[in-house]
Design a protein around this motif. Structure first.
Motif, PDB file in Angstrom:
ATOM      1  N   ALA A  85       9.473  27.052  36.766  1.00 17.12           N
ATOM      2  CA  ALA A  85      10.179  27.042  35.482  1.00 17.12           C
ATOM      3  C   ALA A  85      11.179  25.889  35.424  1.00 17.12           C
ATOM      4  O   ALA A  85      11.350  25.246  34.375  1.00 17.12           O
ATOM      5  N   LEU A  86      11.850  25.612  36.545  1.00 17.88           N
ATOM      6  CA  LEU A  86      12.749  24.465  36.591  1.00 17.88           C
ATOM      7  C   LEU A  86      11.980  23.170  36.382  1.00 17.88           C
ATOM      8  O   LEU A  86      12.457  22.246  35.713  1.00 17.88           O
ATOM      9  N   ARG A  87      10.796  23.080  36.958  1.00 17.83           N
ATOM     10  CA  ARG A  87       9.978  21.878  36.776  1.00 17.83           C
ATOM     11  C   ARG A  87       9.661  21.651  35.296  1.00 17.83           C
ATOM     12  O   ARG A  87       9.739  20.525  34.801  1.00 17.83           O
ATOM     13  N   THR A  88       9.345  22.700  34.587  1.00 19.54           N
ATOM     14  CA  THR A  88       9.055  22.567  33.158  1.00 19.54           C
ATOM     15  C   THR A  88      10.296  22.127  32.390  1.00 19.54           C
ATOM     16  O   THR A  88      10.225  21.249  31.510  1.00 19.54           O
ATOM     17  N   ALA A  89      11.443  22.724  32.708  1.00 19.31           N
ATOM     18  CA  ALA A  89      12.693  22.320  32.050  1.00 19.31           C
ATOM     19  C   ALA A  89      13.008  20.860  32.371  1.00 19.31           C
ATOM     20  O   ALA A  89      13.458  20.108  31.488  1.00 19.31           O
ATOM     21  N   GLN A  90      12.764  20.462  33.598  1.00 16.42           N
ATOM     22  CA  GLN A  90      13.032  19.082  34.005  1.00 16.42           C
ATOM     23  C   GLN A  90      12.194  18.090  33.212  1.00 16.42           C
ATOM     24  O   GLN A  90      12.695  17.023  32.810  1.00 16.42           O
ATOM     25  N   ARG A  91      10.960  18.397  32.961  1.00 10.70           N
ATOM     26  CA  ARG A  91      10.090  17.493  32.209  1.00 10.70           C
ATOM     27  C   ARG A  91      10.655  17.223  30.817  1.00 10.70           C
ATOM     28  O   ARG A  91      10.615  16.098  30.322  1.00 10.70           O
ATOM     29  N   GLY A  92      11.178  18.270  30.184  1.00  9.83           N
ATOM     30  CA  GLY A  92      11.765  18.072  28.861  1.00  9.83           C
ATOM     31  C   GLY A  92      13.019  17.225  28.909  1.00  9.83           C
ATOM     32  O   GLY A  92      13.236  16.374  28.038  1.00  9.83           O
ATOM     33  N   LEU A  93      13.864  17.422  29.932  1.00  3.70           N
ATOM     34  CA  LEU A  93      15.096  16.643  30.051  1.00  3.70           C
ATOM     35  C   LEU A  93      14.811  15.195  30.408  1.00  3.70           C
ATOM     36  O   LEU A  93      15.502  14.276  29.927  1.00  3.70           O
ATOM     37  N   LEU A  94      13.809  14.960  31.240  1.00  4.79           N
ATOM     38  CA  LEU A  94      13.470  13.585  31.615  1.00  4.79           C
ATOM     39  C   LEU A  94      13.100  12.767  30.382  1.00  4.79           C
ATOM     40  O   LEU A  94      13.443  11.578  30.292  1.00  4.79           O
ATOM     41  N   ARG A  95      12.414  13.381  29.442  1.00  4.80           N
ATOM     42  CA  ARG A  95      12.030  12.670  28.206  1.00  4.80           C
ATOM     43  C   ARG A  95      13.249  12.270  27.385  1.00  4.80           C
ATOM     44  O   ARG A  95      13.182  11.357  26.568  1.00  4.80           O
ATOM     45  N   GLN A  96      14.377  12.949  27.627  1.00  2.00           N
ATOM     46  CA  GLN A  96      15.615  12.624  26.909  1.00  2.00           C
ATOM     47  C   GLN A  96      16.546  11.732  27.719  1.00  2.00           C
ATOM     48  O   GLN A  96      17.654  11.408  27.269  1.00  2.00           O
ATOM     49  N   GLY A  97      16.118  11.363  28.931  1.00  2.00           N
ATOM     50  CA  GLY A  97      16.942  10.492  29.767  1.00  2.00           C
ATOM     51  C   GLY A  97      17.913  11.236  30.674  1.00  2.00           C
ATOM     52  O   GLY A  97      18.912  10.654  31.122  1.00  2.00           O
ATOM     53  N   PHE A  98      17.610  12.505  30.973  1.00  2.00           N
ATOM     54  CA  PHE A  98      18.485  13.310  31.818  1.00  2.00           C
ATOM     55  C   PHE A  98      17.678  13.944  32.955  1.00  2.00           C
ATOM     56  O   PHE A  98      16.449  13.980  32.920  1.00  2.00           O
ATOM     57  N   SER A  99      18.400  14.468  33.948  1.00  2.00           N
ATOM     58  CA  SER A  99      17.778  15.201  35.044  1.00  2.00           C
ATOM     59  C   SER A  99      18.628  16.418  35.380  1.00  2.00           C
ATOM     60  O   SER A  99      19.857  16.402  35.237  1.00  2.00           O
ATOM     61  N   LEU A 100      17.965  17.459  35.846  1.00  2.00           N
ATOM     62  CA  LEU A 100      18.682  18.580  36.431  1.00  2.00           C
ATOM     63  C   LEU A 100      19.216  18.181  37.804  1.00  2.00           C
ATOM     64  O   LEU A 100      18.651  17.323  38.475  1.00  2.00           O
ATOM     65  N   LYS A 101      20.306  18.823  38.232  1.00  6.32           N
ATOM     66  CA  LYS A 101      20.812  18.684  39.593  1.00  6.32           C
ATOM     67  C   LYS A 101      21.263  20.056  40.061  1.00  6.32           C
ATOM     68  O   LYS A 101      22.084  20.698  39.411  1.00  6.32           O
ATOM     69  N   VAL A 102      20.713  20.510  41.205  1.00  5.04           N
ATOM     70  CA  VAL A 102      21.047  21.836  41.712  1.00  5.04           C
ATOM     71  C   VAL A 102      22.169  21.740  42.743  1.00  5.04           C
ATOM     72  O   VAL A 102      22.222  20.825  43.555  1.00  5.04           O
ATOM     73  N   TYR A 103      23.074  22.730  42.682  1.00  9.23           N
ATOM     74  CA  TYR A 103      24.166  22.866  43.644  1.00  9.23           C
ATOM     75  C   TYR A 103      23.875  23.965  44.673  1.00  9.23           C
ATOM     76  O   TYR A 103      24.307  23.881  45.824  1.00  9.23           O
ATOM     77  N   ASP A 104      23.199  25.035  44.236  1.00  7.98           N
ATOM     78  CA  ASP A 104      22.872  26.128  45.138  1.00  7.98           C
ATOM     79  C   ASP A 104      21.662  26.860  44.588  1.00  7.98           C
ATOM     80  O   ASP A 104      21.489  26.965  43.365  1.00  7.98           O
TER      81      ASP A 104
END
Length: 267
Positions: free
Chosen positions: A83-102
């Motif tokens: 699910a994180l991978r799917t969310a990441q794909r959408g953010l990458l198209r907008q010029g952003f990335s997820l970053k996990v802390y824990d």
């Protein structure tokens, strides 16, 4: 006479057994707990998601590496990672990335938090992480608990980073601390977008919808929440960074295998 002989033989037998025990050496350690097959490394599912695993470092509210974090890796149940991978794909198209802390957090780490919270004399990291909260209130106010959803493997703490990601300097133990709710320019440098507070800020300003958070900070929190909610994650209202993927695979289990690549080996 027979009684004395039997007694002597018994003593000899006990001595012999003791000698054999010493010669054999200590008993082997019990095998370490392993992760269930449903757990994966986030990097194996999506290597583009940035990782800043704070509890594997000394830059956290304890001021030391947390027990159970042997390597700075993110482990999650496969549905949560995908699910994180799917969310990441959408953010990458907008010029952003997820970053996990824990990500997954072993029970032994939660126990470490509890022991630390009960030691009211240890306030080394107070100025950064809980400057407006008396340490004696951490349990009552809900900042520390004896169980954590992270130990079930479907909960993650994370933020958003604008790409290309800026390099950030490492934390230096003993350096001057700045309150986690200070302006982004003043608090410890993090390459994430401005969320209004730093990660693990024990303060009501960390509540996702706190009315004092406005403008760009509010928009950034909404972007994170919207991206994850669309993929089945539920936010903890008291922490803008805390999300749990629903339905959880292990809703009633609190695992205790260590955070490292080893529990995933030899499957």
């Amino acid at each position: 006479m027979r009684r004395r002989f039997g007694s002597a033989l018994g003593g000899f037998g006990a001595t012999a057994l003791a000698l054999l025990s010493v010669a054999a050496g200590p008993s082997p350690a019990p095998p370490e707990a392993r992760a269930p097959a449903a757990f994966v490394s986030l990097r194996s599912v999506d290597p583009t998601i940035l990782q800043d695993m704070r509890y594997a470092t000394s830059h956290n509210f304890l001021g030391e590496r947390v027990r159970g974090y042997r390597q700075p890796v993110c482990l999650l149940t496969r549905p949560a990672a995908e699910a994180l991978r799917t969310a990441q794909r959408g953010l990458l198209r907008q010029g952003f990335s997820l970053k996990v802390y824990d990500c997954y957090r072993p029970q032994r780490a939660v126990d470490h938090f509890v022991r630390w919270a009960k030691d009211l004399d240890d306030t080394a990291m107070k100025r950064e992480f809980y400057p407006r909260v008396d340490k004696s209130r951490l349990f009552a106010d809900g900042y520390i608990a004896e169980k954590s959803g992270h130990s079930r493997g479907s909960t993650v703490d994370l933020t958003i980073v604008r790409l290309p990601a800026r390099a950030t300097r490492p934390y230096v133990p003993g350096e001057r601390l700045v309150p986690c709710f200070a302006s982004q320019r003043e608090r410890f440098p993090d390459n994430s977008v401005d969320m209004g507070t730093g990660y693990d800020c024990f303060d009501t300003l960390s509540h996702t919808d706190d009315p004092r958070v406005t403008g760009v900070q509010k928009a950034n929190r909404k972007m994170l929440k919207d991206a994850l909610s669309a993929q089945g994650f539920a936010n903890l209202p008291e922490e803008w960074w805390h999300f749990t993927h629903k339905p959880e695979l292990f809703p009633g289990t609190f695992f205790d295998f260590p955070v490292s690549k080893r529990p995933l080996d030899n499957r």
